[in-house]
Enzyme design. Sequence first.
Site, short mmCIF file in Angstrom:
data_model
loop_
_atom_site.label_atom_id
_atom_site.label_comp_id
_atom_site.label_asym_id
_atom_site.label_seq_id
_atom_site.Cartn_x
_atom_site.Cartn_y
_atom_site.Cartn_z
N GLN A 64 -6.99 -2.18 -0.78
CA GLN A 64 -6.33 -3.19 0.05
C GLN A 64 -6.75 -4.60 -0.39
O GLN A 64 -7.94 -4.90 -0.49
CB GLN A 64 -6.68 -2.96 1.53
CG GLN A 64 -5.94 -3.86 2.49
CD GLN A 64 -4.42 -3.66 2.47
OE1 GLN A 64 -3.93 -2.52 2.44
NE2 GLN A 64 -3.68 -4.75 2.47
N ASP A 102 0.29 1.39 -5.67
CA ASP A 102 0.77 0.04 -5.32
C ASP A 102 1.59 -0.54 -6.48
O ASP A 102 2.26 -1.56 -6.31
CB ASP A 102 -0.42 -0.90 -5.02
CG ASP A 102 -0.70 -1.01 -3.53
OD1 ASP A 102 0.24 -0.82 -2.73
OD2 ASP A 102 -1.86 -1.27 -3.16
N LYS A 158 -1.08 2.48 7.08
CA LYS A 158 -0.83 3.33 5.92
C LYS A 158 -1.39 4.74 6.16
O LYS A 158 -0.72 5.74 5.89
CB LYS A 158 -1.44 2.69 4.65
CG LYS A 158 -0.67 1.44 4.21
CD LYS A 158 -1.40 0.62 3.17
CE LYS A 158 -0.64 -0.68 2.90
NZ LYS A 158 -1.32 -1.61 1.99
#
Length: 292
Positions: free
Chosen positions: A96, A119, A52
């Site tokens: 994460q 997200d 990412k």
Amino acid sequence: MILLDGKVASASVKENIKATVSAIISNNQRVPHLAAILIGNDGASETYVASKVRNCKEVGFQSTLIRFDNNVEEKVLLDKINELNNDDNIDGILVQLPLPKHIQEAKVIQAIHPDKDVDGFHPINAGKLVQGLPGIIPATPLGIMLLFEHYKIDTKGKNAIIIGRSYIVGRPMSVLLSSNLLYGNSTVTLCHSYTSNLKELCLQADIIVSAIGKPEFIKADMIKQNAIVIDVGITRVNDVTSVKGFKLKGDVLFNEVKEKASAITPVPGGVGLMTIAGLLKNTLAAYQKKMN
Ligand code: NAD
């Protein structure tokens, strides 16, 4: 058979983002900035976050990686999220997953400001998705929609089966595919571990999206001729012949299923790359919302 190549489709999404960033730089404005939080040192999480960060750089975004030990206190993590929420130079925040057991996932997700929740996991964004309101769409389902768009996959009126009901992939995917969108309007069946007639349902499906995390679970005898198969699953399977000691396997027995499918995503090189494209798109959109 068409290979739904995540490398090709994500490159095209990233080119568009890069062009937008170039225009931002020409206007002497600051570039979009993603903050990624990584807790512990799980191998898969390390790889995902590194990718990412690398992709942010590739499109011209700024990124900041914040690391915590596996035993970080929940409060310390929540305080950091609060600090990032209040930082005007941060457009997107991602934590994460998975988190260590002593930290409540729901609490962490709800701590992220919905406008910075790139997200797309915050309940406010989930609610907006269900109601068809503009919000942030979870990166993986968004990436799959971008893949459909890139390959002009006709989803209208099709029978789609989604296997796996997580809030990360399956459930939002079922909402998107059943919504009145250009690459939606499918008739969706959402399956899970208690589905009793999975094979029967799969055999009726024009589109199968599998997000269960069981390597090579979907075999050729479970799919209809010419089905479109989207493999979300990523599992590390021990492999002594590989330098890393493992191989990545999808939910689909690719070599067998590709002979019957009309289109299929590979693993790796499919949905994983589109997830990153989705994340970058969400970060840019969060930036644009803030700046406009
Ligand atoms: P999860 O791991 O939270 O849950 C798995 C889901 O699969 C559950 O809803 C369960 O009901 C269902 N399931 C399990 N066994 C089943 C069976 N035999 N039949 C029907 N349903 C069954 O789900 P997740 O977080 O969405 O992850 C699923 C997989 O997708 C994992 O391999 C994960 O690594 C992968 N993933 C990949 C990406 C990507 O970018 N490619 C992104 C997110 C997740």
